[in-house]
Scaffold this active site. Structure first.
Site, PDB file in Angstrom:
ATOM      1  N   LYS A 126       1.540  -1.127  -0.008  1.00  0.00           N
ATOM      2  CA  LYS A 126      -0.042  -0.165  -0.089  1.00  0.00           C
ATOM      3  C   LYS A 126       0.917   1.257  -0.300  1.00  0.00           C
ATOM      4  CE  LYS A 126      -4.233   0.941   0.133  1.00  0.00           C
ATOM      5  NZ  LYS A 126      -5.897   0.208  -0.447  1.00  0.00           N
ATOM      6  N   ASP A 166      -6.792   3.773  -5.227  1.00  0.00           N
ATOM      7  CA  ASP A 166      -7.767   4.301  -3.640  1.00  0.00           C
ATOM      8  C   ASP A 166      -8.303   5.189  -3.134  1.00  0.00           C
ATOM      9  OD1 ASP A 166      -8.205   2.041  -0.798  1.00  0.00           O
ATOM     10  OD2 ASP A 166      -7.665   3.667  -0.041  1.00  0.00           O
TER      11      ASP A 166
HETATM   12  P1  NDP Z   1     -12.836   7.288  -2.996  1.00  0.00           P
HETATM   13  O1  NDP Z   1     -12.113   8.573  -2.267  1.00  0.00           O
HETATM   14  O2  NDP Z   1     -14.102   7.040  -4.351  1.00  0.00           O
HETATM   15  O3  NDP Z   1     -14.330   6.866  -2.286  1.00  0.00           O
HETATM   16  C1  NDP Z   1     -14.007   7.433  -0.708  1.00  0.00           C
HETATM   17  C2  NDP Z   1     -15.232   7.684  -0.251  1.00  0.00           C
HETATM   18  O4  NDP Z   1     -16.272   7.748   1.616  1.00  0.00           O
HETATM   19  C3  NDP Z   1     -15.590   9.507  -0.465  1.00  0.00           C
HETATM   20  O5  NDP Z   1     -16.966   9.241  -0.213  1.00  0.00           O
HETATM   21  C4  NDP Z   1     -15.650  10.189   1.338  1.00  0.00           C
HETATM   22  O6  NDP Z   1     -15.621  11.351   0.943  1.00  0.00           O
HETATM   23  C5  NDP Z   1     -15.379   8.681   2.258  1.00  0.00           C
HETATM   24  N1  NDP Z   1     -14.758   9.372   2.860  1.00  0.00           N
HETATM   25  C6  NDP Z   1     -13.030   9.494   2.568  1.00  0.00           C
HETATM   26  N2  NDP Z   1     -12.900   9.377   4.329  1.00  0.00           N
HETATM   27  C7  NDP Z   1     -13.891   9.948   5.276  1.00  0.00           C
HETATM   28  C8  NDP Z   1     -13.817   9.957   6.067  1.00  0.00           C
HETATM   29  N3  NDP Z   1     -12.539  10.194   7.119  1.00  0.00           N
HETATM   30  N4  NDP Z   1     -14.580  10.297   6.756  1.00  0.00           N
HETATM   31  C9  NDP Z   1     -15.845  10.095   6.010  1.00  0.00           C
HETATM   32  N5  NDP Z   1     -15.711   9.739   5.108  1.00  0.00           N
HETATM   33  C10 NDP Z   1     -14.839   9.514   4.452  1.00  0.00           C
HETATM   34  O7  NDP Z   1     -12.118   5.936  -2.916  1.00  0.00           O
HETATM   35  P2  NDP Z   1     -13.102   4.392  -2.949  1.00  0.00           P
HETATM   36  O8  NDP Z   1     -14.381   4.601  -2.972  1.00  0.00           O
HETATM   37  O9  NDP Z   1     -11.885   3.714  -3.632  1.00  0.00           O
HETATM   38  O10 NDP Z   1     -12.418   4.232  -1.619  1.00  0.00           O
HETATM   39  C11 NDP Z   1     -13.585   3.816  -0.150  1.00  0.00           C
HETATM   40  C12 NDP Z   1     -13.266   2.368   0.434  1.00  0.00           C
HETATM   41  O11 NDP Z   1     -12.971   0.877  -0.439  1.00  0.00           O
HETATM   42  C13 NDP Z   1     -11.582   2.804   1.717  1.00  0.00           C
HETATM   43  O12 NDP Z   1     -11.493   2.568   2.497  1.00  0.00           O
HETATM   44  C14 NDP Z   1     -10.845   1.834   0.449  1.00  0.00           C
HETATM   45  O13 NDP Z   1      -9.569   1.797   1.122  1.00  0.00           O
HETATM   46  C15 NDP Z   1     -11.420   0.492   0.179  1.00  0.00           C
HETATM   47  N6  NDP Z   1     -11.504  -0.170  -0.999  1.00  0.00           N
HETATM   48  C16 NDP Z   1     -11.466   0.973  -2.651  1.00  0.00           C
HETATM   49  C17 NDP Z   1     -10.629  -0.065  -3.148  1.00  0.00           C
HETATM   50  C18 NDP Z   1     -10.619   0.636  -5.160  1.00  0.00           C
HETATM   51  O14 NDP Z   1     -10.504  -0.333  -5.389  1.00  0.00           O
HETATM   52  N7  NDP Z   1     -11.269   1.628  -5.293  1.00  0.00           N
HETATM   53  C19 NDP Z   1     -10.820  -1.904  -3.367  1.00  0.00           C
HETATM   54  C20 NDP Z   1     -10.899  -2.298  -1.932  1.00  0.00           C
HETATM   55  C21 NDP Z   1     -10.969  -1.521  -0.930  1.00  0.00           C
HETATM   56  P3  NDP Z   1     -15.735  12.191   1.090  1.00  0.00           P
HETATM   57  O15 NDP Z   1     -15.280  13.213  -0.516  1.00  0.00           O
HETATM   58  O16 NDP Z   1     -16.082  14.148   1.771  1.00  0.00           O
HETATM   59  O17 NDP Z   1     -13.683  12.078   1.341  1.00  0.00           O
HETATM   60  O1  2IT Z   2      -7.459  -1.929  -0.979  1.00  0.00           O
HETATM   61  C1  2IT Z   2      -7.618  -2.658  -1.929  1.00  0.00           C
HETATM   62  O2  2IT Z   2      -8.158  -3.576  -2.324  1.00  0.00           O
HETATM   63  C2  2IT Z   2      -7.911  -1.495  -3.527  1.00  0.00           C
HETATM   64  N1  2IT Z   2      -7.594  -0.100  -3.504  1.00  0.00           N
HETATM   65  C3  2IT Z   2      -6.680  -1.435  -4.701  1.00  0.00           C
HETATM   66  C4  2IT Z   2      -5.903  -2.287  -5.279  1.00  0.00           C
HETATM   67  C5  2IT Z   2      -5.143  -2.434  -6.000  1.00  0.00           C
HETATM   68  O3  2IT Z   2      -4.289  -2.665  -6.852  1.00  0.00           O
HETATM   69  O4  2IT Z   2      -6.594  -2.367  -7.255  1.00  0.00           O
END
Ligand code: NDP
Ligand code: 2IT
Length: 447
Positions: A126, A166
């Site tokens: 990460k 992420d």
């Molecule tokens: P994005 O940046 O696209 O979206 C994040 C969302 O979560 C936004 O709505 C954001 O709101 C909100 N958020 C972030 N931080 C906070 C906080 N401290 N308190 C409240 N709301 C918060 O990220 P992703 O959708 O990609 O990621 C979301 C989660 O999924 C994370 O935990 C990430 O690690 C996990 N994840 C992502 C993957 C991926 O492929 N993208 C894969 C597996 C897991 P705001 O706009 O206000 O910041």
């Molecule tokens: O938390 C996760 O698994 C991710 N943000 C996606 C990682 C990736 O390599 O696609």
């Protein structure tokens, strides 16, 4: 807890007690390996736990960049190359002001087991930065990404370490990062995943984490002879994962009642449909606006400032898809009181340890993120395969591979949990199944 696991946890605590998120994820994993460690002494003999909890390499670097006023700004860049026993380091980059070593170590540690569960050969990593993309101009985001890659490029490679997105890193940032990488190394070697489909990306990668999470929820519901049809679903977040979890859920006939961001939550009693989904995509991905605006467009919905969705209305299924520790014990108690059936994590570690224990004790199906959100990195693995053979697969093909992987992860978590006498304990099943493959590889590879 098994004595060996307990000892490793206690000595880690001495060095890392200030790294709260990291200690939280390690104690969850080591706690749920107890029954395996009681049966198998080889892991202690080879010091597997001591080696697993320490990253193989941590890279910390300075990222200077120039803002729109011409002023030099400096952020910290990180890459945690945690474990490469089963394949090249693989995992996302997070750009968020809260980013620090504890958060990235927890995410990198989780990624080891998640990637192992996908069935694909990927190690755990990460990275990211405390840079905050919110409120920055296009040019500032470009400048930051280019200067971040100016250092990161020397540490990554298609068979070394393959970063992705992420929080705060979506297709725009991946484009800027990859563009700079290509410029520096003079090679189109596809070192990042989550690329645009016109320049090496995989179809369905944007959808994969959210879709995969709902596929996993479907499998959990099947164990109780239920499906998504007509279920009331609460979702937190409104970013990549939340959007596509919402879309897949309503496509399967569920009623999606909420979305949120770090300022507050929206409850829509009519449910989110294709039209509202398209609006949210434009609002969040193009205009980069706040979810509060949703109620101006759809006035039957209500906005709750500074509230998370969990206690705003009752639900059958909760999909936390925003960030770590966003569903606590009081939220879990509310969910249980209102007959919630399942909590399926789209985010990484969104549920606190106390809330997880409470949900499990109250017979609510609970899927840990390392199993239920693995569809994102799994599809990144499929993107790497397509890049390696220089072909692009159609959406249906990628989606069907994703579905198969999620079904397999569910099966392996459940079967492993059953092997240790607790079939509904997805936390134990996912941790043991993910751990065994990596630990046995570490033994095979020697010290
Ligand atoms: P994005 O940046 O696209 O979206 C994040 C969302 O979560 C936004 O709505 C954001 O709101 C909100 N958020 C972030 N931080 C906070 C906080 N401290 N308190 C409240 N709301 C918060 O990220 P992703 O959708 O990609 O990621 C979301 C989660 O999924 C994370 O935990 C990430 O690690 C996990 N994840 C992502 C993957 C991926 O492929 N993208 C894969 C597996 C897991 P705001 O706009 O206000 O910041
Ligand atoms: O938390 C996760 O698994 C991710 N943000 C996606 C990682 C990736 O390599 O696609």
């Amino acid at each position: 807890m098994n004595a060996y696991a307990q000892n490793v946890l206690e000595s880690l605590q001495k060095n890392c007690s200030h790294q709260k998120e990291f200690m939280q994820s390690v104690s969850e994993v080591l706690g749920s390996l107890s029954k395996l460690l009681d049966r198998q002494s080889k892991y202690e003999k080879y010091c597997i736990l001591e080696r697993l909890v320490m990253p193989e390499r941590i890279i910390i670097f300075q990222v200077p960049w120039i803002d729109d006023r011409g002023k030099i700004q400096i952020n910290t860049g990180f890459r945690i190359q945690f474990n490469s026993a089963i394949g090249p380091y693989k995992g996302g980059l997070r750009f968020h002001p809260s980013v620090n070593l504890s958060i990235l170590k927890f995410l990198g540690f989780e990624q080891i087991f998640k990637n192992s569960l996908t069935t694909l050969p990927m190690g755990g990593a990460k990275g990211g930065s405390d840079f905050d993309p919110k409120g920055k101009s296009e040019r500032e985001v470009l400048a930051f990404c280019q200067n971040f890659m100016r250092e990161l490029y020397r540490h990554i490679g298609t068979s070394i370490d393959v970063p992705a997105g992420d929080i705060g890193v979506g297709s725009r940032e991946i484009g800027y990062l990859y563009g700079q990488y290509k410029r520096i190394v003079n090679s189109c070697d596809s070192v990042l995943t989550g690329k645009g489909v016109n320049w090496g990306g995989s179809k369905i990668r944007p959808e994969a984490t959210g879709y995969g999470c709902v596929y996993f929820a479907q499998e959990m519901l099947k164990t109780r002879n239920m499906d998504m049809e007509g279920k009331k679903v609460l979702i937190s977040g409104s970013g990549n994962v939340a959007q596509y979890a919402a879309q897949k859920a309503f496509m399967l006939g569920a009623k999606v009642l909420s979305l949120s961001d770090s300022n507050g939550s929206v409850i829509d009693p009519d449910g989110i449909d294709e039209e509202k989904f398209a609006y949210v995509q434009e609002l969040k991905n193009v205009r980069r606006g706040r979810i509060a605006e949703y109620v101006k467009k759809f006035p039957r919905a209500t906005y709750y400032e500074n509230c998370r969705p969990w206690q705003l209305t009752s639900c059958d299924i909760a999909l936390p898809c925003a960030t770590q520790n966003e569903l606590d014990l009081r939220d879990a108690e509310f969910l249980a009181k209102n007959n919630c059936i399942a909590v399926c994590e789209g985010a990484n570690m969104p549920t606190t340890l106390e809330a997880t224990a409470f949900l499990q004790a109250n017979n609510i199906l609970f899927a840990p993120g390392k199993a239920s959100n693995a569809g994102g990195v799994a599809t990144s693995g499929l993107e790497m395969s397509q890049n390696a053979i220089r072909l692009n697969w159609e959406s249906d093909e990628v989606d069907s591979k994703l579905r198969t992987i999620m079904v397999k992860i569910h099966e392996s978590a459940r079967e492993t949990a059953a092997e240790f006498g607790e079939p509904d304990n997805y936390v134990m099943g996912a941790n043991i199944a993910g751990f065994r493959k990596v630990a046995d590889a570490m033994i095979d590879l020697g010290v």
